[in-house]
Design a protein around this motif. Structure first.
Motif, mmCIF file in Angstrom:
data_model
loop_
_atom_site.group_PDB
_atom_site.id
_atom_site.type_symbol
_atom_site.label_atom_id
_atom_site.label_comp_id
_atom_site.label_asym_id
_atom_site.label_seq_id
_atom_site.Cartn_x
_atom_site.Cartn_y
_atom_site.Cartn_z
ATOM 1 N N ALA A 63 0.850 -1.187 0.000
ATOM 2 C CA ALA A 63 0.000 0.000 0.000
ATOM 3 C C ALA A 63 0.887 1.239 0.000
ATOM 4 O O ALA A 63 1.930 1.264 0.648
ATOM 5 C CB ALA A 63 -0.915 0.004 1.212
ATOM 6 N N VAL A 64 0.453 2.270 -0.738
ATOM 7 C CA VAL A 64 1.181 3.533 -0.819
ATOM 8 C C VAL A 64 0.190 4.663 -0.558
ATOM 9 O O VAL A 64 -0.873 4.714 -1.172
ATOM 10 C CB VAL A 64 1.827 3.723 -2.216
ATOM 11 N N VAL A 65 0.554 5.550 0.375
ATOM 12 C CA VAL A 65 -0.251 6.730 0.654
ATOM 13 C C VAL A 65 0.569 7.947 0.255
ATOM 14 O O VAL A 65 1.720 8.090 0.671
ATOM 15 C CB VAL A 65 -0.662 6.813 2.137
ATOM 16 N N VAL A 66 -0.016 8.808 -0.577
ATOM 17 C CA VAL A 66 0.660 9.999 -1.076
ATOM 18 C C VAL A 66 0.174 11.205 -0.281
ATOM 19 O O VAL A 66 -1.034 11.398 -0.097
ATOM 20 C CB VAL A 66 0.378 10.212 -2.580
ATOM 21 N N ALA A 67 1.121 12.014 0.209
ATOM 22 C CA ALA A 67 0.793 13.209 0.984
ATOM 23 C C ALA A 67 1.409 14.439 0.332
ATOM 24 O O ALA A 67 2.532 14.393 -0.170
ATOM 25 C CB ALA A 67 1.318 13.062 2.413
ATOM 26 N N CYS A 68 0.652 15.531 0.349
ATOM 27 C CA CYS A 68 1.159 16.819 -0.126
ATOM 28 C C CYS A 68 0.845 17.852 0.956
ATOM 29 O O CYS A 68 0.756 17.503 2.128
ATOM 30 C CB CYS A 68 0.527 17.182 -1.470
ATOM 31 N N TYR A 69 0.691 19.102 0.591
ATOM 32 C CA TYR A 69 0.394 20.144 1.582
ATOM 33 C C TYR A 69 -1.031 20.038 2.127
ATOM 34 O O TYR A 69 -1.248 20.012 3.319
ATOM 35 C CB TYR A 69 0.591 21.539 0.978
ATOM 36 N N HIS A 70 -2.015 20.005 1.204
ATOM 37 C CA HIS A 70 -3.415 20.060 1.617
ATOM 38 C C HIS A 70 -4.263 18.909 1.086
ATOM 39 O O HIS A 70 -5.437 18.838 1.406
ATOM 40 C CB HIS A 70 -4.051 21.376 1.176
#
Length: 131
Positions: A63-70
């Motif tokens: 599993a891969v979770v992508v995070a950015c600023y908002h």
């Protein structure tokens, strides 16, 4: 549309997951990542994503979770990764701004760290072709 996960759900998954079962990919700029990031996250800039980066350890997770600023840019990157990875891919709802779990500072943590660019001064090589 790609799945989303809340910060609470991500924290629960991180607490339960084996080290290589879940990867968190932080797509923010390197200085923001260095100032603070989700513990264990790797920093991969969207322009660095290529077929070569899919060989990275983070890309082999279940599993891969992508995070950015908002949470908006991570949706686009997660959709792209979902097409190329054999993993369950999700975007972090609310991005790093919504995260209230453990935060690591700097680039020296053993699980994370910035990913070096795949391009050279001469331009991309055959294995560095963008998606």
């Amino acid at each position: 549309m790609v799945a989303t996960t809340t910060p609470t759900e991500l924290q629960e998954r991180l607490d339960e997951a084996d080290d290589d079962a879940l990867s968190v990919v932080d797509i923010r700029d390197p200085s923001s990542y260095a100032a603070g990031h989700i513990e264990g996250a790797v920093n991969v800039q969207p322009h660095q994503l290529s077929t070569a980066t899919l060989d990275a350890e983070w890309a082999q997770a279940d599993a891969v979770v992508v995070a950015c600023y908002h949470g908006k840019s991570s949706q686009r990157v997660a959709m792209l990764l979902d097409q190329h990875l054999d993993a369950d891919v999700a975007s972090l709802d609310g991005g790093f701004e919504g995260w209230d779990g453990p935060i690591a500072d700097g680039r020296g943590d053993s699980e994370g760290g910035a990913v070096s660019p795949t391009r050279t001064e001469e331009g991309p090589g055959p294995s560095d072709a963008p998606f």
